[in-house]
Scaffold this active site. Structure first.
Site, short mmCIF file in Angstrom:
data_model
loop_
_atom_site.label_atom_id
_atom_site.label_comp_id
_atom_site.label_asym_id
_atom_site.label_seq_id
_atom_site.Cartn_x
_atom_site.Cartn_y
_atom_site.Cartn_z
N GLU A 129 5.16 -1.90 -10.32
CA GLU A 129 5.69 -3.25 -10.50
C GLU A 129 6.17 -3.40 -11.93
O GLU A 129 5.53 -2.91 -12.87
CB GLU A 129 4.62 -4.30 -10.19
CG GLU A 129 4.15 -4.33 -8.74
CD GLU A 129 5.24 -4.76 -7.77
OE1 GLU A 129 6.20 -5.44 -8.21
OE2 GLU A 129 5.13 -4.43 -6.59
N HIS A 300 4.41 -8.20 -3.67
CA HIS A 300 4.77 -7.95 -5.07
C HIS A 300 3.57 -7.86 -6.01
O HIS A 300 3.74 -7.74 -7.22
CB HIS A 300 5.78 -8.97 -5.60
CG HIS A 300 7.09 -8.92 -4.87
ND1 HIS A 300 7.78 -7.73 -4.67
CD2 HIS A 300 7.84 -9.90 -4.29
CE1 HIS A 300 8.89 -7.99 -3.99
NE2 HIS A 300 8.94 -9.28 -3.74
#
Length: 352
Positions: A129, A300
């Site tokens: 990420e 996410h």
């Protein structure tokens, strides 16, 4: 009420073969994973899985894998995944948060025999990420035979060439809307757990290599490549090769370290999915929707996305997919060679 989700277990990105008679202990975590059977993984360069017969009805396929827990689903304690949870003796904390990463990846062994033999012992599932720099580095180690989670490595990463103001804005923009229901282990408006635990990328890589060595997957003396495992790339919405093709080399350059040899080849799960099922899925969520696998956790948040990707992988392995390396980087020129002719490409490339 017990939370039940059924999903066929497939083959997973595999890593090394080894039997454990005691819990797996990780020196970087204040936890142990329960006993798991022996595991295997390997890397090969070309996709040669036989053309599969049409997938079975999804409703029937869902019965081949069961994810269950003795209690309701709970989010992972993100201090725990960093090895820094100080509330393991607090019943109220344990009631709110999961401290067993394998709970969401439990599989029913009934249909495991349907999977085809893999060329690796273990598979490493990675889902980075961060855009400017890497913010989160989660990796799951999956056994290619049992499809079980062997261990995991998870670190939040502190950018090295950004001002504190830019970092705060960056982190809040990335994690600010992801809420974990607790004032203690929280990613939310103040992103507390990230600020408490994030480490420079160079230190994270040193810890990661120690973790790989602990599992007999990597030896610096033997060239620094993975020994019995293969990396599975995250299911990025546009380009599934982003993590290992683009972001890792960029971060290594920013952090002033040489690109490790174990990042030189990988598996893009989207390309394997396309060739095996004969249908396209451009992201993790679309794959899960097509396979009727319910999403767990926060989309996410890297550790949650990694677990969901692993669940897709398990399903594909149970259905009979063969996991093979889809891309390799030339150590000299750094040029990447894509090994599958039929693969998902960036829209801009498709128009050329």
């Amino acid at each position: 009420m017990a939370y039940l989700t059924r999903i066929p277990v497939g083959r997973i990105f595999g890593f090394w073969s080894r039997s454990f008679s005691s819990p797996i202990k990780n020196p970087f975590f204040s936890s142990t994973l329960s006993h798991v059977p022996s595991y295997k993984i390997s890397t090969t360069a070309h996709y040669s899985s036989p053309s599969p017969s049409p997938p079975p009805p999804l409703s029937a396929a869902m019965n081949t894998q069961v994810f269950s827990s003795s209690s309701r689903w709970r989010p992972m304690c993100l201090y725990f995944t960093q090895g820094k949870c100080t509330q393991m003796d607090d019943p109220s904390h344990l009631e709110k948060f999961n401290h067993d990463c394998s709970k969401d990846l439990q599989v029913n062994g009934t249909d495991i025999e349907k999977k085809c033999s893999q060329n690796v012992d273990f598979l490493l599932v990675i889902d980075l990420e961060g855009k400017v720099e890497i913010l989160e580095f989660p990796v799951l180690l999956i056994d290619a035979k049992s499809l079980s989670l062997v261990d995991f490595f998870h670190r939040f990463v502190r950018p090295t060439k950004m001002s504190e103001q830019a970092v705060n804005k960056y982190i809040e923009g990335k994690y600010g809307e992801i809420g974990v229901d607790s004032s203690v282990a929280k990613i939310g408006p103040d992103c507390r757990v990230w600020h408490d635990t994030a480490q420079p990328f160079k230190e994270v890589m040193q810890q990661f290599e120690a973790w790989l060595s602990q599992h007999n997957l990597w030896e610096k003396e033997k060239g620094g490549r993975l020994t019995r495992a293969a990396f599975s790339v995250r299911l990025f919405d546009i380009s599934g090769n982003w993590d290992l093709k683009t972001k890792i080399p960029q971060q290594c350059e920013v952090s002033g370290i040489k690109l490790p040899p174990y990042f030189m080849e990988w598996i893009n799960l989207k390309d394997v999915y396309l060739n095996f099922y004969g249908r396209e899925a451009r992201g993790m969520m679309s794959m899960m929707k097509q396979l009727e696998i319910p999403s767990l956790g926060c989309h996410h948040l890297g550790i949650d996305d990694s677990k969901n990707i692993a669940r897709v992988l398990q399903r594909m392995l149970v259905d009979g997919a063969l996991m093979q390396v889809t891309a390799k980087r030339n150590p000299g020129s750094q040029k990447v060679e894509f090994l599958f002719e039929n693969r998902i490409q960036h829209p801009s490339r498709q128009r050329r």
